[in-house]
Design an enzyme around this catalytic site. Structure first.
Site, short mmCIF file in Angstrom:
data_model
loop_
_atom_site.label_atom_id
_atom_site.label_comp_id
_atom_site.label_asym_id
_atom_site.label_seq_id
_atom_site.Cartn_x
_atom_site.Cartn_y
_atom_site.Cartn_z
N HIS A 132 0.65 -1.02 -0.06
CA HIS A 132 -0.08 0.03 -0.19
C HIS A 132 0.89 1.06 0.20
CE1 HIS A 132 -3.31 2.75 1.02
NE2 HIS A 132 -3.93 1.76 0.76
N ASP A 168 -7.94 -5.41 -0.13
CA ASP A 168 -8.33 -6.45 -1.13
C ASP A 168 -7.93 -7.77 -0.82
OD1 ASP A 168 -7.64 -3.61 -3.18
OD2 ASP A 168 -9.30 -4.35 -3.27
C1 SDX Z 1 -6.23 -0.12 -3.04
O1 SDX Z 1 -4.55 4.51 -1.95
C2 SDX Z 1 -5.58 3.78 -1.26
O2 SDX Z 1 -6.03 4.22 -0.39
C3 SDX Z 1 -5.92 2.36 -2.13
C4 SDX Z 1 -7.14 1.56 -1.38
C5 SDX Z 1 -8.47 2.20 -1.12
O3 SDX Z 1 -9.07 1.88 -0.21
O4 SDX Z 1 -8.69 3.21 -2.18
O5 SDX Z 1 -6.48 1.35 -0.16
C6 SDX Z 1 -7.43 0.33 -2.24
O6 SDX Z 1 -6.06 0.07 -4.07
C7 SDX Z 1 -5.37 -1.04 -2.17
C8 SDX Z 1 -4.02 -1.50 -3.20
C9 SDX Z 1 -4.57 -2.65 -3.97
N1 SDX Z 1 -3.49 -3.11 -4.78
C10 SDX Z 1 -2.87 -4.40 -4.81
O7 SDX Z 1 -3.01 -4.96 -3.95
C11 SDX Z 1 -1.73 -4.31 -6.05
C12 SDX Z 1 -0.50 -5.09 -5.51
N2 SDX Z 1 0.10 -3.79 -4.67
C13 SDX Z 1 1.13 -2.98 -5.28
O8 SDX Z 1 1.24 -2.89 -6.90
C14 SDX Z 1 1.53 -2.04 -4.48
O9 SDX Z 1 1.67 -2.27 -3.12
C15 SDX Z 1 0.73 -0.75 -4.65
C16 SDX Z 1 0.33 -0.13 -5.98
C17 SDX Z 1 -0.68 -0.92 -3.71
C18 SDX Z 1 1.53 0.36 -3.82
O10 SDX Z 1 2.79 0.58 -4.43
P1 SDX Z 1 3.70 1.81 -4.18
O11 SDX Z 1 3.54 2.52 -3.13
O12 SDX Z 1 3.81 2.43 -5.60
O13 SDX Z 1 5.01 0.85 -3.83
P2 SDX Z 1 6.18 0.24 -4.79
O14 SDX Z 1 5.49 -0.11 -6.07
O15 SDX Z 1 7.24 1.74 -4.86
O16 SDX Z 1 6.73 -0.82 -4.49
C19 SDX Z 1 7.87 -0.53 -3.36
C20 SDX Z 1 8.68 -1.93 -3.09
C21 SDX Z 1 9.08 -2.39 -4.42
O17 SDX Z 1 9.97 -3.36 -4.18
P3 SDX Z 1 11.48 -2.54 -4.66
O18 SDX Z 1 11.38 -2.26 -6.09
O19 SDX Z 1 11.90 -1.36 -3.83
O20 SDX Z 1 12.60 -3.62 -4.02
O21 SDX Z 1 7.61 -2.96 -2.66
C22 SDX Z 1 7.49 -3.80 -3.51
C23 SDX Z 1 8.00 -3.58 -4.87
O22 SDX Z 1 8.39 -4.49 -5.74
N3 SDX Z 1 6.15 -4.43 -3.47
C24 SDX Z 1 5.61 -5.39 -3.38
C25 SDX Z 1 4.18 -5.36 -3.51
N4 SDX Z 1 3.84 -4.12 -3.53
C26 SDX Z 1 4.95 -3.33 -3.52
N5 SDX Z 1 6.24 -6.75 -3.78
C27 SDX Z 1 5.39 -7.86 -3.89
N6 SDX Z 1 4.11 -7.93 -3.85
C28 SDX Z 1 3.44 -6.69 -3.58
N7 SDX Z 1 2.02 -6.48 -3.50
#
Ligand code: SDX
Length: 378
Positions: A261, A315
């Protein structure tokens, strides 16, 4: 001229003020107008939660009864909408149907562009009441079933499940669905809410703002994740296969849907509420293995990536909950939309009450003083 700082994805930037959701990402706290999401999940109803978000206080008994009645009046679609829905391709994606039909509602509103606060509230109530009927009508139409018209004596959650399944839900199922609606209603300046605020900030109309928000929500990085979680659970044959599945995905830097998140660096409190519900529903519906797989995924992710602040989000357990309630997989994100209409509308009203056009900057990184090369020389 002040040199603005470039924050990719507006990470960490405060772009609005709101009186609705308070989120502490480090502590994993979510409050709606100061009331914890746990208390609301335990004691409130979706209708009461919507009143709270839109009026910034809990309703009296008579105010709640009046609000419920006003919403029930809007279960039935404007004439002509049923024919529109039943002329769509049966293979259409439900999120595209919601986006299209919310947009179409503007053409059934005698004054679609009125966006004074009172008009915006009235349109928001219309969309909140009509949306479940749009989803239920389309789902029964695509399944070749008779449409089930709304029952205005039922609550929002009871009526939706009644229109979808053709029979009234058990109190337990209605309560489970209502808890999902409460926990998804609002969440600060998430992407789809920001989209709604950006659109209404031009003084465009409520239908356009909600249509844009639906378009944002369907993305797999946002509301579409709950469908991604279910697809993942379906790909894993048994609890014994979870370890391999998750570690291989992480090794490939794949995202595990339902985790991580932008704001929470602790477990999303909504995931905690939904986890209890998912466990109970899975046991009650003979799907305990589904919950067991989910719980095992959480254990592995805790060991592998909790140190990076990656925990279950809203989710992750909503997928098991929706599946146990009996919803089709491609209706999971539409459920998120039905609930989030409350939050989007609340933010639209807040934006209209104290508007400033959103217009951030883009940092130019292209060339300068480039010549215009005539076609003959290209
Ligand atoms: C919702 O904003 C809100 O409030 C949204 C929400 C709402 O109520 O409206 O809460 C609802 O959208 C929840 C999120 C649902 N999405 C997912 O579950 C999709 C999977 N999650 C990710 O894609 C990610 O966590 C995000 C998009 C939700 C947030 O990503 P960020 O803040 O842009 O973080 P990032 O992509 O910069 O990741 C930081 C690190 C990375 O690793 P490094 O490159 O630093 O080594 O964390 C890792 C990412 O690879 N990472 C994950 C991960 N999420 C982040 N690794 C594995 N699995 C994941 N799910």
């Amino acid at each position: 001229m002040t040199t603005a700082t470039f924050a990719k994805g507006l990470e960490g930037i405060v772009a609005s003020e709101t009186e609705m959701s308070y989120i502490d990402g480090e502590q994993g706290v979510l409050e709606y107008v100061g009331i914890s999401i746990g208390d609301l999940a335990k004691h409130s109803t979706f209708e009461e939660t919507v009143f709270l978000l839109w009026n910034k206080r809990l309703p009296s008994k008579s105010e709640l009864a009046h609000f419920e009645e006003e919403l029930q009046k809007r279960y039935e679609l404007p004439s002509g909408m049923e024919q529109r829905i039943c002329s769509l391709p049966k293979t259409a994606e439900p999120m595209h149907v919601i986006r299209t039909m919310v947009s179409a509602l503007a053409m059934h509103d005698p004054s679609p562009n009125d966006n004074d606060v009172e008009s915006a509230r009235a349109k928001a109530l219309n969309i909140l009441g009509y949306a479940p009927t749009i989803v239920a009508y389309f789902d029964r139409y695509r399944r070749g079933l008779e449409l089930v018209h709304p029952d205005k004596s039922l609550t929002f959650s009871e009526n939706f499940l009644y229109m979808l399944n053709g029979e009234k839900p058990t109190p337990a199922m209605a309560k489970a669905f209502d808890l999902c609606m409460i926990t998804h209603a609002d969440h600060g300046l998430n992407n789809s809410t920001f989209a709604a605020r950006v659109i209404i900030s031009t003084l465009s109309d409520v239908y356009s703002a909600i249509t844009g928000a639906v378009g944002s929500l369907r993305g797999p990085l946002h509301g579409g994740a709950n469908e991604g979680v279910m697809k993942m659970l379906n790909e894993i044959d048994s609890v014994a296969d979870v370890e391999n599945y998750v570690t291989q995905k992480l090794a490939k830097k794949d995202r595990i849907m339902g985790f991580g998140h932008r704001v929470y660096k602790a477990k999303d409190p909504r995931a905690t509420d939904l986890q209890k519900l998912a466990k109970q529903l899975a046991e009650d519906t003979g799907k305990a293995d589904l919950y067991a797989k989910s719980h095992k995924i959480e254990e592995i992710m805790e060991r592998e990536v909790a140190s990076k602040g990656i925990y279950p989000n809203v989710d992750f357990y909503s997928a098991t909950t929706y599946h146990c309630i009996g919803l089709e997989l491609d209706l999971f994100t539409p459920m998120f939309a039905l609930s989030r209409i409350a939050g989007w509308s609340g933010h639209i009203i807040e934006q209209l009450s104290d508007n400033r056009l959103f217009r951030p900057k883009a940092q130019y990184v292209g060339p300068h003083d480039a010549p215009y090369t005539p076609m003959s020389e290209r």
